[in-house]
Design a protein around this motif. Sequence first.
Motif, PDB file in Angstrom:
ATOM      1  N   GLY A 249       0.595  77.982  28.735  1.00 49.91           N
ATOM      2  CA  GLY A 249       0.967  78.258  27.354  1.00 49.91           C
ATOM      3  C   GLY A 249       1.952  79.384  27.145  1.00 49.91           C
ATOM      4  O   GLY A 249       2.194  79.796  26.011  1.00 49.91           O
ATOM      5  N   LYS A 250       2.587  79.888  28.214  1.00 48.11           N
ATOM      6  CA  LYS A 250       3.532  80.994  28.056  1.00 48.11           C
ATOM      7  C   LYS A 250       4.994  80.535  28.103  1.00 48.11           C
ATOM      8  O   LYS A 250       5.887  81.331  27.818  1.00 48.11           O
ATOM      9  CB  LYS A 250       3.297  82.043  29.144  1.00 48.11           C
ATOM     10  CG  LYS A 250       1.928  82.719  29.056  1.00 48.11           C
ATOM     11  CD  LYS A 250       1.764  83.770  30.134  1.00 48.11           C
ATOM     12  CE  LYS A 250       0.399  84.449  30.032  1.00 48.11           C
ATOM     13  NZ  LYS A 250       0.230  85.483  31.086  1.00 48.11           N
ATOM     14  N   GLN A 251       5.213  79.292  28.460  1.00 48.23           N
ATOM     15  CA  GLN A 251       6.571  78.778  28.564  1.00 48.23           C
ATOM     16  C   GLN A 251       6.669  77.395  27.934  1.00 48.23           C
ATOM     17  O   GLN A 251       5.696  76.628  27.918  1.00 48.23           O
ATOM     18  CB  GLN A 251       7.021  78.722  30.031  1.00 48.23           C
ATOM     19  CG  GLN A 251       7.153  80.102  30.681  1.00 48.23           C
ATOM     20  CD  GLN A 251       7.503  80.004  32.151  1.00 48.23           C
ATOM     21  OE1 GLN A 251       7.012  79.142  32.872  1.00 48.23           O
ATOM     22  NE2 GLN A 251       8.373  80.896  32.610  1.00 48.23           N
ATOM     23  N   VAL A 252       7.853  77.083  27.414  1.00 49.43           N
ATOM     24  CA  VAL A 252       8.130  75.796  26.778  1.00 49.43           C
ATOM     25  C   VAL A 252       9.325  75.154  27.470  1.00 49.43           C
ATOM     26  O   VAL A 252      10.306  75.835  27.802  1.00 49.43           O
ATOM     27  CB  VAL A 252       8.422  75.971  25.272  1.00 49.43           C
ATOM     28  CG1 VAL A 252       8.989  74.691  24.676  1.00 49.43           C
ATOM     29  CG2 VAL A 252       7.160  76.364  24.532  1.00 49.43           C
ATOM     30  N   VAL A 253       9.246  73.850  27.678  1.00 47.68           N
ATOM     31  CA  VAL A 253      10.354  73.081  28.238  1.00 47.68           C
ATOM     32  C   VAL A 253      10.930  72.201  27.134  1.00 47.68           C
ATOM     33  O   VAL A 253      10.186  71.549  26.398  1.00 47.68           O
ATOM     34  CB  VAL A 253       9.897  72.209  29.416  1.00 47.68           C
ATOM     35  CG1 VAL A 253      11.067  71.400  29.968  1.00 47.68           C
ATOM     36  CG2 VAL A 253       9.295  73.061  30.509  1.00 47.68           C
ATOM     37  N   THR A 254      12.252  72.192  27.008  1.00 48.25           N
ATOM     38  CA  THR A 254      12.926  71.357  26.017  1.00 48.25           C
ATOM     39  C   THR A 254      13.908  70.421  26.717  1.00 48.25           C
ATOM     40  O   THR A 254      14.461  70.761  27.768  1.00 48.25           O
ATOM     41  CB  THR A 254      13.684  72.203  24.986  1.00 48.25           C
ATOM     42  OG1 THR A 254      14.645  73.021  25.681  1.00 48.25           O
ATOM     43  CG2 THR A 254      12.733  73.090  24.193  1.00 48.25           C
ATOM     44  N   ALA A 255      14.139  69.260  26.135  1.00 47.20           N
ATOM     45  CA  ALA A 255      15.101  68.292  26.668  1.00 47.20           C
ATOM     46  C   ALA A 255      16.138  67.989  25.603  1.00 47.20           C
ATOM     47  O   ALA A 255      15.815  67.901  24.416  1.00 47.20           O
ATOM     48  CB  ALA A 255      14.391  67.006  27.092  1.00 47.20           C
ATOM     49  N   SER A 256      17.383  67.814  26.012  1.00 41.84           N
ATOM     50  CA  SER A 256      18.464  67.702  25.043  1.00 41.84           C
ATOM     51  C   SER A 256      19.459  66.627  25.425  1.00 41.84           C
ATOM     52  O   SER A 256      19.523  66.167  26.575  1.00 41.84           O
ATOM     53  CB  SER A 256      19.198  69.040  24.919  1.00 41.84           C
ATOM     54  OG  SER A 256      20.371  68.932  24.141  1.00 41.84           O
TER      55      SER A 256
END
Length: 450
Positions: A249-256
Amino acid sequence: DSKLPLSLRSNLLDLFSQIEREFENLYIENLELRREIETLNDRLAAEGQTFEGADLAKGALKTKASHSTSQLSQKLKTTYKASTSKIVSSFKATTSRAVCQLVKEYVGHRDGIWDLSVTRTQPVVLGTASADHSAMLWSIETGKCLLKYMGHQGSGRVRNLFYPFISASSTASGDQTAHIWRYMVQLPTPQPVADISQTPCEDDVDFSDKDEADGEAEGPNDCPSIRVATTTLRSHQGVVIAADWLVGGKQVVTASWDRAANLYDVETSELVHSLTGHDQELTHCCTHPTQRLVVTSSRDTTFRLWDFRDPSIHSVNVFQGHTDTVTSAVFTVGDNVVSGSDDRTVKVWDLKNMRSPIATIRTDSAVNRISVSVNQKIIALPHDNRQVRLFDMSGVRLARLPRSNRQGHRRMVCCSTWCEDNTTCNLFTCGFDRQAIGWNINIPALLQEK
């Protein structure tokens, strides 16, 4: 001379070229079929001339032709009956062992709903993300909107995923950003659930869309809203199509659409790492529920597995089993990845042996964002043709959710998500008909005669 941005113009040209290729393939197939028909007609005509010219053998030839025609007709009838019986028996078997109920409809968005998910902490609520630039939180039991997030400015989809430990959510949007926002909701008192008669999963009466509301749906007027994000994650150069929380819960992954997936630190909102390697726009990203692994899917017909346990963060493997856009790839609790594609297939992969899929599911329509139940590992397939089908991990079809003019989705189904611990609804779907639907799937009956 075009006023459109270069990236948008190139995307449009690419889409139009794909449409042109499809029509070209259909045209070529049509020409080949016409040639075959002409050849058959010529052959029949030649046989007819032979019959007319042979007076003495006329009766024998007619008898022979009649006999061969009768054999062909009988063979066609036998094949047709066998295939029909097989289809009917499969329908009956599925109906006898699977019961699916539509329990609740969540209506309030003013445009298609791209994505939905369920909170991982108390209170358990449903979240939806729409092309109307908003995300909504719903009471699962009552269907009432509890909160509306309106912090995104750009066009396109808003994706909603919940924080695993506290009441916070992440949304990704066409404004090239991902937002993290905190919320507080109070669940309303549940009302008695209406007695819904059990409906067999194969209720597939396909009526016209005359009951589809053409006007805008009435949004919930008394629903509180949030317009400012707690944290804004920037650095993408294109539409942010998806986001997910890494375990811990300390990092987020995003896709673009800029062909990259970014890893962010939630507390500082800083970019930690950019994952590159795909040749075309990304369509989805998903994190492993217990390990620091990420899978990204793309329009380049592949999906990649990334290992965040390694400080160098590199792509472990590239999966190349599909022939069209990979719309989503998701982890199971074990060592499997399930991928869905516009090529109308779903493939199950083993992380320990990733050279070829261990199961392939072939369907009649493009597959959108799939989900796999945690306990029983049932795959829910949302389709472009408005259907939702359930399969097991070995590729056996278990059920098809009911769809008619009275219930079910009336437009493309975009996403599905499971919530097995909820006694009211354990499967949710959403689509371009601007509604989310909560289903109760009788899983023991579904698996009884597997």
